[in-house]
Design a protein around this motif. Structure first.
Motif, PDB file in Angstrom:
ATOM      1  N   UNK A 205       0.827  -1.209   0.000  1.00  0.00           N
ATOM      2  CA  UNK A 205       0.000   0.000   0.000  1.00  0.00           C
ATOM      3  C   UNK A 205       0.860   1.257   0.000  1.00  0.00           C
ATOM      4  N   UNK A 206       1.960   1.231   0.770  1.00  0.00           N
ATOM      5  CA  UNK A 206       2.866   2.381   0.796  1.00  0.00           C
ATOM      6  C   UNK A 206       3.471   2.613  -0.585  1.00  0.00           C
ATOM      7  N   UNK A 207       3.769   1.519  -1.289  1.00  0.00           N
ATOM      8  CA  UNK A 207       4.307   1.647  -2.637  1.00  0.00           C
ATOM      9  C   UNK A 207       3.302   2.265  -3.597  1.00  0.00           C
ATOM     10  N   UNK A 208       2.044   1.868  -3.482  1.00  0.00           N
ATOM     11  CA  UNK A 208       1.013   2.434  -4.357  1.00  0.00           C
ATOM     12  C   UNK A 208       0.809   3.922  -4.064  1.00  0.00           C
ATOM     13  N   UNK A 209       0.868   4.295  -2.776  1.00  0.00           N
ATOM     14  CA  UNK A 209       0.749   5.708  -2.421  1.00  0.00           C
ATOM     15  C   UNK A 209       1.939   6.495  -2.978  1.00  0.00           C
ATOM     16  N   UNK A 210       3.134   5.927  -2.861  1.00  0.00           N
ATOM     17  CA  UNK A 210       4.322   6.607  -3.374  1.00  0.00           C
ATOM     18  C   UNK A 210       4.238   6.782  -4.887  1.00  0.00           C
ATOM     19  N   UNK A 211       3.686   5.796  -5.568  1.00  0.00           N
ATOM     20  CA  UNK A 211       3.550   5.898  -7.025  1.00  0.00           C
ATOM     21  C   UNK A 211       2.611   7.042  -7.404  1.00  0.00           C
ATOM     22  N   UNK A 212       1.539   7.217  -6.633  1.00  0.00           N
ATOM     23  CA  UNK A 212       0.624   8.342  -6.868  1.00  0.00           C
ATOM     24  C   UNK A 212       1.352   9.667  -6.656  1.00  0.00           C
ATOM     25  N   UNK A 213       2.122   9.753  -5.558  1.00  0.00           N
ATOM     26  CA  UNK A 213       2.865  10.982  -5.275  1.00  0.00           C
ATOM     27  C   UNK A 213       3.939  11.232  -6.333  1.00  0.00           C
ATOM     28  N   UNK A 215       3.759  10.490  -9.508  1.00  0.00           N
ATOM     29  CA  UNK A 215       3.079  11.052 -10.681  1.00  0.00           C
ATOM     30  C   UNK A 215       2.775  12.529 -10.481  1.00  0.00           C
ATOM     31  N   UNK A 216       2.573  12.931  -9.218  1.00  0.00           N
ATOM     32  CA  UNK A 216       2.276  14.329  -8.916  1.00  0.00           C
ATOM     33  C   UNK A 216       3.542  15.189  -8.862  1.00  0.00           C
ATOM     34  N   UNK A 231       5.074  19.876  -0.420  1.00  0.00           N
ATOM     35  CA  UNK A 231       3.663  19.927  -0.035  1.00  0.00           C
ATOM     36  C   UNK A 231       3.210  18.647   0.655  1.00  0.00           C
ATOM     37  N   UNK A 232       4.044  17.604   0.631  1.00  0.00           N
ATOM     38  CA  UNK A 232       3.701  16.335   1.282  1.00  0.00           C
ATOM     39  C   UNK A 232       4.102  16.372   2.749  1.00  0.00           C
ATOM     40  N   UNK A 233       3.524  15.478   3.537  1.00  0.00           N
ATOM     41  CA  UNK A 233       3.943  15.338   4.928  1.00  0.00           C
ATOM     42  C   UNK A 233       5.320  14.679   4.971  1.00  0.00           C
ATOM     43  N   UNK A 234       5.986  14.761   6.124  1.00  0.00           N
ATOM     44  CA  UNK A 234       7.315  14.169   6.251  1.00  0.00           C
ATOM     45  C   UNK A 234       7.279  12.671   5.986  1.00  0.00           C
ATOM     46  N   UNK A 236       5.188  11.061   4.112  1.00  0.00           N
ATOM     47  CA  UNK A 236       4.961  10.855   2.681  1.00  0.00           C
ATOM     48  C   UNK A 236       6.231  11.158   1.885  1.00  0.00           C
ATOM     49  N   UNK A 237       6.991  12.163   2.319  1.00  0.00           N
ATOM     50  CA  UNK A 237       8.250  12.489   1.646  1.00  0.00           C
ATOM     51  C   UNK A 237       9.237  11.323   1.755  1.00  0.00           C
ATOM     52  N   UNK A 238       9.386  10.775   2.954  1.00  0.00           N
ATOM     53  CA  UNK A 238      10.306   9.651   3.143  1.00  0.00           C
ATOM     54  C   UNK A 238       9.861   8.439   2.342  1.00  0.00           C
ATOM     55  N   UNK A 239       8.565   8.188   2.344  1.00  0.00           N
ATOM     56  CA  UNK A 239       8.020   7.057   1.597  1.00  0.00           C
ATOM     57  C   UNK A 239       8.267   7.218   0.103  1.00  0.00           C
ATOM     58  N   UNK A 240       8.097   8.445  -0.401  1.00  0.00           N
ATOM     59  CA  UNK A 240       8.310   8.714  -1.816  1.00  0.00           C
ATOM     60  C   UNK A 240       9.779   8.524  -2.205  1.00  0.00           C
ATOM     61  N   UNK A 241      10.685   9.059  -1.391  1.00  0.00           N
ATOM     62  CA  UNK A 241      12.102   8.943  -1.729  1.00  0.00           C
ATOM     63  C   UNK A 241      12.562   7.488  -1.719  1.00  0.00           C
ATOM     64  N   UNK A 242      12.112   6.711  -0.734  1.00  0.00           N
ATOM     65  CA  UNK A 242      12.496   5.288  -0.697  1.00  0.00           C
ATOM     66  C   UNK A 242      11.970   4.559  -1.930  1.00  0.00           C
TER      67      UNK A 242
END
Length: 416
Positions: A205-213, A215-216, A231-234, A236-242
């Motif tokens: 689920x975290x991977x799917x959320x990161x994929x959405x972010x 794309x944004x 604009x993301x929470x901390x 969400x930022x860490x999840x996106x970078x990983x």
């Protein structure tokens, strides 16, 4: 025991199909390594299963490609998985005999090392490996169940003497910790299996959320726009970078303070160049974006000359000088070099010349690429004239359907 049982079951299910073979990796670490190899030969001969034996050297100056930084256990694993990746063909499955106890040991071991949700997900049932896939069909069974079945059917096996050496962390957990935990919580193995399953779902689920972010926040080349990331929470930022690092097939670094790293990228002054280094890559900031930059290979020394129809590799660029039709002039002398400073180019035929430095800045070429960009220099009368800049520009004299010189310079770049 578990591997031998899996071999018997697989050989029985696919008897005479010609679809089953076995591989034995001899790490040459144990005193009985040769005995174990002969045992594997005997059992495969008895079952009619072809056997591939591979001997590996786990730690040696002659095998620097084997990573031994994690100790002998990790080095042995790296060595055998390197072989697995080499031998697997498309459509093939590598069956592994890991069971529920192994899964529980993995989860607890990673918990003690301070891993996150990804690590607590334990070993996946299946995943890509080389050109094929790895598959673990026994993960839902305990060691006790497998032992009972092997004993009931009279299956013989050899014990690995390293499994009782409690200097190794996993053996310590297996021999000293898990018996105590099981005596208090008899359903420990299944409970930890459920935990691993839940963590894998959470990671998915975290991977799917990161994929959405992504794309944004992503730019046209896969870079991350910092204004969107900010604009993301901390979390969400860490999840996106990983996720971003993994998306480009690198292993995300273990950071003690991700929040400080992100703050440096987001808030440090424009004249600073914060970066995050990982295994084989660097994350760099440039003009409000984050770029994931592969670790560079060394460039050739000096100023090599392009030889007709012979490719020259310049880092990630492949440069070739080729005749266009039947040229009326001999091959030109085209040298390859990096910037020395003061170069000028004429991007448009008949147009004004421009400073190469300013032109690269106008093209938004990051500074780490400017320093490695292959410049194509034509030597005329002892003078060098820039006729190409990497894959960004090549003079009309040497490109197009009918280059004026009768010679064509082909520039290709390997990109992730």
């Amino acid at each position: 025991m578990d591997s031998v049982l899996l071999l018997h079951v697989t050989a029985y299910l696919y008897a005479h199909s010609g679809q089953v073979s076995a591989i034995h990796i001899n790490h040459q670490l144990q005193p009985n390594a040769d005995d174990a190899e002969r045992f594997c030969e005997d059992i495969c001969r008895e079952l009619g299963v072809p056997l591939d034996i591979r001997r590996v050297i786990v730690s040696s100056r002659e095998t620097p490609e084997i990573d031994t930084s994690g100790g002998v256990e990790e080095a042995a694993r790296n060595a055998r998985y390197q072989v697995f990746e080499e031998i697997l063909a498309p459509g093939e499955l590598l069956l592994m005999a890991h069971h529920g106890d192994d899964q529980a040991e993995t989860v607890l071991f990673r918990l003690l090392r301070g891993t996150g949700v990804v690590g607590l997900g334990g070993m996946p049932i299946t995943r890509p490996l080389g050109a094929g896939r790895l598959y673990r069909p026994l993960l839902d069974f305990s060691r006790a169940e497998l032992h009972a079945w092997a004993a009931e059917h009279g299956i013989e096996w050899m014990e690995d003497p390293s499994n009782i050496d409690e200097r190794f962390d996993r053996n310590f957990l297996r021999a000293s910790i898990f018996p105590l935990l099981k005596s208090r919580w008899p359903s420990l193995i299944s409970r930890m299996g459920h935990t691993a399953h839940s963590c894998r779902e959470a990671d998915e689920l975290a991977g799917k959320l990161a994929e959405i972010h992504f794309q944004q926040c992503a730019g046209p080349s896969g870079e991350l726009c910092l204004s969107a990331v900010g604009a993301l929470s901390l979390a969400e930022q860490k999840n996106l970078l990983r996720w971003w690092v993994g998306h480009f097939h690198y292993q995300s670094p273990t950071m003690a303070d991700w929040s400080q790293v992100l703050q440096d990228f987001l808030d440090s002054p424009a004249d600073r160049e914060p970066e995050l280094r990982g295994a084989g890559f660097v994350i760099r900031r440039f003009r409000g974006c984050l770029y994931l930059v592969p670790e560079f290979t060394e460039l050739p020394a000096g100023k090599p000359v392009l030889i007709p129809d012979r490719a020259l590799w310049w880092g990630e660029w492949r440069l070739t000088l080729a005749a266009s039709g039947k040229p009326k002039t001999p091959a030109p002398e085209i040298r390859v070099s990096t910037r020395a400073g003061g170069e000028r180019i004429r991007p448009a035929p008949g147009g004004p010349s421009k400073s190469l430095k300013n032109w690269l800045q106008e093209k938004n070429v990051p500074p780490w690429e400017r320093a490695r960009l292959p410049l194509l220099l034509e030597v005329v009368g002892g003078h060098e004239e820039v006729v190409g800049a990497g894959d960004l520009w090549v003079s009309g004299k040497y490109c197009g359907e009918a280059p004026a010189s009768g010679w064509r310079i082909v520039v290709e770049r390997e990109c992730n």
